[in-house]
Design a protein around this motif. Sequence first.
Motif, PDB file in Angstrom:
ATOM      1  N   GLU A   7     -22.499  -4.362  -2.017  1.00  0.00           N
ATOM      2  CA  GLU A   7     -21.456  -3.359  -1.769  1.00  0.00           C
ATOM      3  C   GLU A   7     -21.119  -3.272  -0.283  1.00  0.00           C
ATOM      4  OE1 GLU A   7     -19.689  -2.113  -4.083  1.00  0.00           O
ATOM      5  OE2 GLU A   7     -20.969  -2.774  -5.721  1.00  0.00           O
ATOM      6  N   ALA A   8     -22.141  -3.335   0.565  1.00  0.00           N
ATOM      7  CA  ALA A   8     -21.902  -3.260   2.007  1.00  0.00           C
ATOM      8  C   ALA A   8     -21.130  -4.480   2.505  1.00  0.00           C
ATOM      9  CB  ALA A   8     -23.230  -3.119   2.750  1.00  0.00           C
ATOM     10  N   LEU A   9     -21.509  -5.677   2.020  1.00  0.00           N
ATOM     11  CA  LEU A   9     -20.782  -6.892   2.415  1.00  0.00           C
ATOM     12  C   LEU A   9     -19.333  -6.847   1.924  1.00  0.00           C
ATOM     13  CD1 LEU A   9     -23.425  -9.698   1.814  1.00  0.00           C
ATOM     14  CD2 LEU A   9     -22.251  -9.215   3.974  1.00  0.00           C
ATOM     15  N   ASP A  10     -19.145  -6.366   0.696  1.00  0.00           N
ATOM     16  CA  ASP A  10     -17.797  -6.266   0.142  1.00  0.00           C
ATOM     17  C   ASP A  10     -16.934  -5.346   1.004  1.00  0.00           C
ATOM     18  OD1 ASP A  10     -15.783  -6.805  -1.795  1.00  0.00           O
ATOM     19  OD2 ASP A  10     -16.252  -4.925  -2.817  1.00  0.00           O
ATOM     20  N   LEU A  11     -17.508  -4.248   1.465  1.00  0.00           N
ATOM     21  CA  LEU A  11     -16.780  -3.314   2.325  1.00  0.00           C
ATOM     22  C   LEU A  11     -16.460  -3.939   3.681  1.00  0.00           C
ATOM     23  CD1 LEU A  11     -15.685  -0.480   3.007  1.00  0.00           C
ATOM     24  CD2 LEU A  11     -18.003   0.097   3.750  1.00  0.00           C
ATOM     25  N   VAL A  12     -17.473  -4.523   4.312  1.00  0.00           N
ATOM     26  CA  VAL A  12     -17.310  -5.094   5.654  1.00  0.00           C
ATOM     27  C   VAL A  12     -16.284  -6.217   5.666  1.00  0.00           C
ATOM     28  CG1 VAL A  12     -18.527  -6.510   7.384  1.00  0.00           C
ATOM     29  CG2 VAL A  12     -19.556  -4.405   6.532  1.00  0.00           C
ATOM     30  N   MET A  13     -16.226  -6.998   4.579  1.00  0.00           N
ATOM     31  CA  MET A  13     -15.335  -8.161   4.556  1.00  0.00           C
ATOM     32  C   MET A  13     -14.036  -7.899   3.798  1.00  0.00           C
ATOM     33  SD  MET A  13     -18.123 -11.212   4.377  1.00  0.00           S
ATOM     34  CE  MET A  13     -16.885 -12.452   4.641  1.00  0.00           C
ATOM     35  N   SER A  14     -13.729  -6.642   3.549  1.00  0.00           N
ATOM     36  CA  SER A  14     -12.532  -6.275   2.794  1.00  0.00           C
ATOM     37  C   SER A  14     -11.274  -6.314   3.656  1.00  0.00           C
ATOM     38  CB  SER A  14     -12.692  -4.865   2.218  1.00  0.00           C
ATOM     39  OG  SER A  14     -12.696  -3.904   3.267  1.00  0.00           O
ATOM     40  N   PHE A  15     -10.137  -6.351   2.983  1.00  0.00           N
ATOM     41  CA  PHE A  15      -8.864  -6.266   3.708  1.00  0.00           C
ATOM     42  C   PHE A  15      -8.756  -4.929   4.436  1.00  0.00           C
ATOM     43  CE2 PHE A  15      -4.501  -4.835   4.097  1.00  0.00           C
ATOM     44  CZ  PHE A  15      -3.960  -5.867   4.842  1.00  0.00           C
ATOM     45  N   GLU A  16      -9.256  -3.881   3.812  1.00  0.00           N
ATOM     46  CA  GLU A  16      -9.161  -2.545   4.421  1.00  0.00           C
ATOM     47  C   GLU A  16      -9.916  -2.487   5.743  1.00  0.00           C
ATOM     48  OE1 GLU A  16      -7.967  -2.384   0.307  1.00  0.00           O
ATOM     49  OE2 GLU A  16      -9.792  -3.199   1.199  1.00  0.00           O
ATOM     50  N   ALA A  17     -11.089  -3.115   5.814  1.00  0.00           N
ATOM     51  CA  ALA A  17     -11.836  -3.162   7.069  1.00  0.00           C
ATOM     52  C   ALA A  17     -11.063  -3.970   8.110  1.00  0.00           C
ATOM     53  CB  ALA A  17     -13.224  -3.768   6.848  1.00  0.00           C
ATOM     54  N   THR A  50       0.833  -1.207   0.000  1.00  0.00           N
ATOM     55  CA  THR A  50       0.000   0.000   0.000  1.00  0.00           C
ATOM     56  C   THR A  50       0.864   1.251   0.000  1.00  0.00           C
ATOM     57  OG1 THR A  50      -1.814  -1.145   1.103  1.00  0.00           O
ATOM     58  CG2 THR A  50      -1.778   1.253   1.290  1.00  0.00           C
ATOM     59  N   ALA A  51       1.972   1.195   0.716  1.00  0.00           N
ATOM     60  CA  ALA A  51       2.869   2.351   0.775  1.00  0.00           C
ATOM     61  C   ALA A  51       3.539   2.644  -0.566  1.00  0.00           C
ATOM     62  CB  ALA A  51       3.942   2.120   1.846  1.00  0.00           C
ATOM     63  N   HIS A  52       3.624   1.633  -1.429  1.00  0.00           N
ATOM     64  CA  HIS A  52       4.335   1.793  -2.710  1.00  0.00           C
ATOM     65  C   HIS A  52       3.433   1.696  -3.926  1.00  0.00           C
ATOM     66  CE1 HIS A  52       8.044   1.626  -0.469  1.00  0.00           C
ATOM     67  NE2 HIS A  52       7.618   0.535   0.124  1.00  0.00           N
ATOM     68  N   ARG A  53       2.142   1.427  -3.712  1.00  0.00           N
ATOM     69  CA  ARG A  53       1.231   1.182  -4.835  1.00  0.00           C
ATOM     70  C   ARG A  53       1.154   2.373  -5.793  1.00  0.00           C
ATOM     71  NH1 ARG A  53      -4.471   0.492  -2.965  1.00  0.00           N
ATOM     72  NH2 ARG A  53      -3.456  -0.829  -1.454  1.00  0.00           N
ATOM     73  N   HIS A  54       1.268   3.591  -5.271  1.00  0.00           N
ATOM     74  CA  HIS A  54       1.141   4.781  -6.126  1.00  0.00           C
ATOM     75  C   HIS A  54       2.259   4.889  -7.166  1.00  0.00           C
ATOM     76  CE1 HIS A  54       3.974   6.122  -3.067  1.00  0.00           C
ATOM     77  NE2 HIS A  54       4.338   7.077  -3.902  1.00  0.00           N
ATOM     78  N   ARG A  55       3.367   4.183  -6.950  1.00  0.00           N
ATOM     79  CA  ARG A  55       4.465   4.268  -7.916  1.00  0.00           C
ATOM     80  C   ARG A  55       4.847   2.910  -8.513  1.00  0.00           C
ATOM     81  NH1 ARG A  55       8.370   6.048  -3.203  1.00  0.00           N
ATOM     82  NH2 ARG A  55       8.826   4.016  -2.349  1.00  0.00           N
ATOM     83  N   ASP A  63      -2.026  -5.734  -8.993  1.00  0.00           N
ATOM     84  CA  ASP A  63      -2.174  -6.840  -8.050  1.00  0.00           C
ATOM     85  C   ASP A  63      -3.289  -6.544  -7.044  1.00  0.00           C
ATOM     86  OD1 ASP A  63      -1.066  -9.439  -7.207  1.00  0.00           O
ATOM     87  OD2 ASP A  63      -0.462  -8.381  -5.389  1.00  0.00           O
ATOM     88  N   HIS A  64      -3.331  -5.323  -6.557  1.00  0.00           N
ATOM     89  CA  HIS A  64      -4.376  -4.929  -5.610  1.00  0.00           C
ATOM     90  C   HIS A  64      -5.752  -4.981  -6.281  1.00  0.00           C
ATOM     91  CE1 HIS A  64      -6.350  -2.999  -2.266  1.00  0.00           C
ATOM     92  NE2 HIS A  64      -6.887  -2.148  -3.114  1.00  0.00           N
ATOM     93  N   ALA A  65      -5.849  -4.435  -7.480  1.00  0.00           N
ATOM     94  CA  ALA A  65      -7.124  -4.457  -8.208  1.00  0.00           C
ATOM     95  C   ALA A  65      -7.589  -5.884  -8.447  1.00  0.00           C
ATOM     96  CB  ALA A  65      -6.989  -3.699  -9.526  1.00  0.00           C
ATOM     97  N   GLN A  66      -6.660  -6.784  -8.757  1.00  0.00           N
ATOM     98  CA  GLN A  66      -7.013  -8.191  -8.980  1.00  0.00           C
ATOM     99  C   GLN A  66      -7.493  -8.846  -7.697  1.00  0.00           C
ATOM    100  OE1 GLN A  66      -6.954  -9.872 -12.122  1.00  0.00           O
ATOM    101  NE2 GLN A  66      -8.257 -11.150 -10.839  1.00  0.00           N
ATOM    102  N   MET A  67      -6.857  -8.542  -6.570  1.00  0.00           N
ATOM    103  CA  MET A  67      -7.283  -9.104  -5.292  1.00  0.00           C
ATOM    104  C   MET A  67      -8.700  -8.642  -4.964  1.00  0.00           C
ATOM    105  SD  MET A  67      -5.672  -8.764  -1.452  1.00  0.00           S
ATOM    106  CE  MET A  67      -6.719  -7.496  -0.755  1.00  0.00           C
ATOM    107  N   VAL A  68      -8.976  -7.350  -5.138  1.00  0.00           N
ATOM    108  CA  VAL A  68     -10.307  -6.807  -4.860  1.00  0.00           C
ATOM    109  C   VAL A  68     -11.349  -7.501  -5.752  1.00  0.00           C
ATOM    110  CG1 VAL A  68     -11.746  -4.738  -5.024  1.00  0.00           C
ATOM    111  CG2 VAL A  68      -9.471  -4.602  -3.980  1.00  0.00           C
TER     112      VAL A  68
END
Length: 195
Positions: A153-163, A114-119, A126-131
């Motif tokens: 959408e709510a379930l996807d958010l609640v069960m996401s890595f970010e949550a 996540t710290a390096h994804r912007h570059r 890889d992140h987009a594929q995981m999502v």
Amino acid sequence: MTSEPEETDGRRQRGLDSRDRIVEAMLELMREGEVAPGAERVASRADVGLRTVFRHFRDMDNLYAEISRTIEGELADLVARPLASGDESGRLVELASRRAEAYERIFPFKHASTAHRHRSDFLARDHAQMVSNLRQALARDLPAACADPGRMEALDLVMSFEAWSRLRREQGLARDEALAVILAAAAALLRPAGT
């Protein structure tokens, strides 16, 4: 005298061993909390020369790709195992528990990435594929709940890595506490409206 094919095979094997040590060193450093271990640290941990690191991985995206493949291999059995429960609430518990296990195993790498994804084109893809994979699994394993777009959408958010990350890092919950929160939120989403 050693024949040329044997020498070539020996060099190739040493090269593969060095490559594996470099990948493992990077993973170890990330698991120890280093978000961006430098090539010097990786070389030192892998017990190889700095030039060897750059010979095997001409840029960081190549190294990230190899680390990602290693992690995918470690998780393959968990991902491939079919859910055992026949009802949706049982599948929800299984799915959330498996995601918790997977998220814990990928935690250091995901935070570093996540710290390096912007570059990094590779890390962004890889992140987009995981999502995308997680969304597809959710729709496959909880089809009735996911038939409603808002609930999906709510379930996807609640069960996401970010949550999961927020509960574990920012809110400081233990693994079992975080899983209980995820399950409570997801179960509430599965209940029919008004109950």
